[in-house]
Design a protein around this motif. Sequence first.
Motif, PDB file in Angstrom:
ATOM      1  N   VAL A  24     -10.270   7.558  -4.689  1.00 44.10           N
ATOM      2  CA  VAL A  24     -10.106   7.407  -3.310  1.00 44.10           C
ATOM      3  C   VAL A  24      -8.831   6.630  -3.076  1.00 44.10           C
ATOM      4  O   VAL A  24      -8.586   5.456  -3.292  1.00 44.10           O
ATOM      5  N   VAL A  25      -7.816   7.352  -2.471  1.00 38.31           N
ATOM      6  CA  VAL A  25      -6.372   6.579  -2.327  1.00 38.31           C
ATOM      7  C   VAL A  25      -6.049   6.717  -1.035  1.00 38.31           C
ATOM      8  O   VAL A  25      -5.837   7.779  -0.394  1.00 38.31           O
ATOM      9  N   ASN A  26      -5.349   5.531  -0.452  1.00 36.99           N
ATOM     10  CA  ASN A  26      -4.859   5.327   0.801  1.00 36.99           C
ATOM     11  C   ASN A  26      -3.613   6.168   0.858  1.00 36.99           C
ATOM     12  O   ASN A  26      -2.952   6.555   0.113  1.00 36.99           O
TER      13      ASN A  26
ATOM     14  N   HIS B  75      -7.620   7.959   3.938  1.00 32.77           N
ATOM     15  CA  HIS B  75      -7.477   8.108   2.426  1.00 32.77           C
ATOM     16  C   HIS B  75      -7.813   9.575   2.083  1.00 32.77           C
ATOM     17  O   HIS B  75      -8.237  10.395   3.023  1.00 32.77           O
TER      18      HIS B  75
ATOM     19  N   TYR C 227     -11.816 -11.558  -8.987  1.00 30.25           N
ATOM     20  CA  TYR C 227     -12.231 -10.982 -10.151  1.00 30.25           C
ATOM     21  C   TYR C 227     -13.069 -11.778 -10.854  1.00 30.25           C
ATOM     22  O   TYR C 227     -13.244 -12.966 -10.660  1.00 30.25           O
TER      23      TYR C 227
ATOM     24  N   ASN D 150       4.319   5.228 -11.843  1.00 28.59           N
ATOM     25  CA  ASN D 150       3.797   4.232 -10.652  1.00 28.59           C
ATOM     26  C   ASN D 150       2.170   3.805 -11.123  1.00 28.59           C
ATOM     27  O   ASN D 150       1.689   4.462 -11.989  1.00 28.59           O
ATOM     28  N   GLY D 151       1.727   2.709 -10.405  1.00 30.61           N
ATOM     29  CA  GLY D 151       0.508   2.420 -10.999  1.00 30.61           C
ATOM     30  C   GLY D 151       0.148   1.602  -9.560  1.00 30.61           C
ATOM     31  O   GLY D 151       0.746   0.906  -9.011  1.00 30.61           O
ATOM     32  N   MET D 152      -1.229   1.889  -9.236  1.00 23.84           N
ATOM     33  CA  MET D 152      -2.063   1.232  -8.004  1.00 23.84           C
ATOM     34  C   MET D 152      -3.398   0.477  -8.605  1.00 23.84           C
ATOM     35  O   MET D 152      -4.063   1.351  -9.543  1.00 23.84           O
TER      36      MET D 152
ATOM     37  N   ALA E 273      -1.603  -4.518  -7.498  1.00 28.98           N
ATOM     38  CA  ALA E 273      -2.022  -4.270  -5.980  1.00 28.98           C
ATOM     39  C   ALA E 273      -0.797  -4.695  -5.284  1.00 28.98           C
ATOM     40  O   ALA E 273      -0.914  -4.843  -3.950  1.00 28.98           O
ATOM     41  N   GLN E 274       0.495  -4.556  -5.645  1.00 29.32           N
ATOM     42  CA  GLN E 274       1.804  -4.819  -5.029  1.00 29.32           C
ATOM     43  C   GLN E 274       2.522  -3.471  -5.275  1.00 29.32           C
ATOM     44  O   GLN E 274       2.392  -2.810  -6.283  1.00 29.32           O
TER      45      GLN E 274
ATOM     46  N   ALA F 175     -12.095   2.227  -6.278  1.00 27.12           N
ATOM     47  CA  ALA F 175     -12.955   3.271  -5.548  1.00 27.12           C
ATOM     48  C   ALA F 175     -12.436   4.703  -6.437  1.00 27.12           C
ATOM     49  O   ALA F 175     -11.874   5.515  -6.207  1.00 27.12           O
TER      50      ALA F 175
ATOM     51  N   ALA G 248      -0.246   4.527   0.350  1.00 27.89           N
ATOM     52  CA  ALA G 248       0.155   4.179  -0.980  1.00 27.89           C
ATOM     53  C   ALA G 248       1.354   4.983  -1.412  1.00 27.89           C
ATOM     54  O   ALA G 248       1.177   6.240  -1.182  1.00 27.89           O
ATOM     55  N   ALA G 249       2.163   4.541  -2.079  1.00 29.73           N
ATOM     56  CA  ALA G 249       3.242   5.201  -2.838  1.00 29.73           C
ATOM     57  C   ALA G 249       2.621   6.051  -3.889  1.00 29.73           C
ATOM     58  O   ALA G 249       3.448   7.179  -3.942  1.00 29.73           O
ATOM     59  N   SER G 250       1.738   5.768  -4.429  1.00 28.92           N
ATOM     60  CA  SER G 250       1.151   6.601  -5.558  1.00 28.92           C
ATOM     61  C   SER G 250       0.420   7.832  -4.813  1.00 28.92           C
ATOM     62  O   SER G 250       0.332   8.851  -5.709  1.00 28.92           O
TER      63      SER G 250
ATOM     64  N   ALA H 253      -7.177  -0.022  -8.371  1.00 26.63           N
ATOM     65  CA  ALA H 253      -8.121   0.744  -7.401  1.00 26.63           C
ATOM     66  C   ALA H 253      -9.446   0.458  -8.164  1.00 26.63           C
ATOM     67  O   ALA H 253      -9.818   0.471  -9.259  1.00 26.63           O
TER      68      ALA H 253
ATOM     69  N   TYR I 132     -14.696  -6.832 -10.035  1.00 28.32           N
ATOM     70  CA  TYR I 132     -14.251  -7.424  -8.641  1.00 28.32           C
ATOM     71  C   TYR I 132     -15.533  -7.428  -7.841  1.00 28.32           C
ATOM     72  O   TYR I 132     -16.393  -6.328  -7.685  1.00 28.32           O
TER      73      TYR I 132
END
Length: 173
Positions: free
Chosen positions: A63-65, A139, A164, A43-45, A97-98, A49, A68-70, A47, A159
């Motif tokens: 820093v990961v929510n 997070h 962007y 997977n990838g997300m 981002a999805q 942070a 998130a699947a990640s 980020a 960003y």
Amino acid sequence: MNAAARPFAVHTPAVDAAAFKAGMRALASGVTVITSCADGRLNGMTATAVCSVSASPPRLLAVVNREAASHGLIERGAAFAVNILAHDQDHVAARFAQRLERPFEGLAYAQGETGCALLDRAAASLECRLHERHDAGTHTIFIGEVIAVRAAEAEPLLYFSGAYRRLAPHAHG
Ligand SMILES: Cc1cc2nc3c(=O)[nH]c(=O)nc-3n(C[C@H](O)[C@H](O)[C@H](O)COP(=O)(O)O)c2cc1C
């Protein structure tokens, strides 16, 4: 100094999420895709942070929510890779981002020794083994020990204020 003369508001617990976000929009950042690998799944997300922690030993944080699947994949795989995107990879940022069924379809990448994806054409990829985790409310702060680095001479994607951007020379540069 009386309150009216203060140039900026100081901390107040009454600051809500919208006010917090309005302030944070002023912070320009690089854009990364954090990749993860566990349970036979990649997977990838996207980020922003992400931050350097130390050079010796080489460590960074992300820093990961928790939603998130990640998040679970990073914990279960005990690894992640930070791909710092190049200026023309805004479409890659938008994709990650999805939450996606097949996140890497049509994208060129290699897998590092942890199995995490290292994206082709990224400005840099830093592969990490999970070193520490710290709970931070909604997070988790993941600290990674960097075990491999791949860097290219590419300008970064940025960003800022919800959009962007790319670097521009400073007028006094
Ligand atoms: C510019 C940008 C920056 C983001 N930065 C973060 C971040 O630092 N941490 C985070 O948890 N989510 C961040 N997100 C949200 C995740 O990319 C998004 O929730 C993603 O769908 C998570 O994917 P996953 O559920 O497959 O792991 C960011 C999104 C955007 C558009």
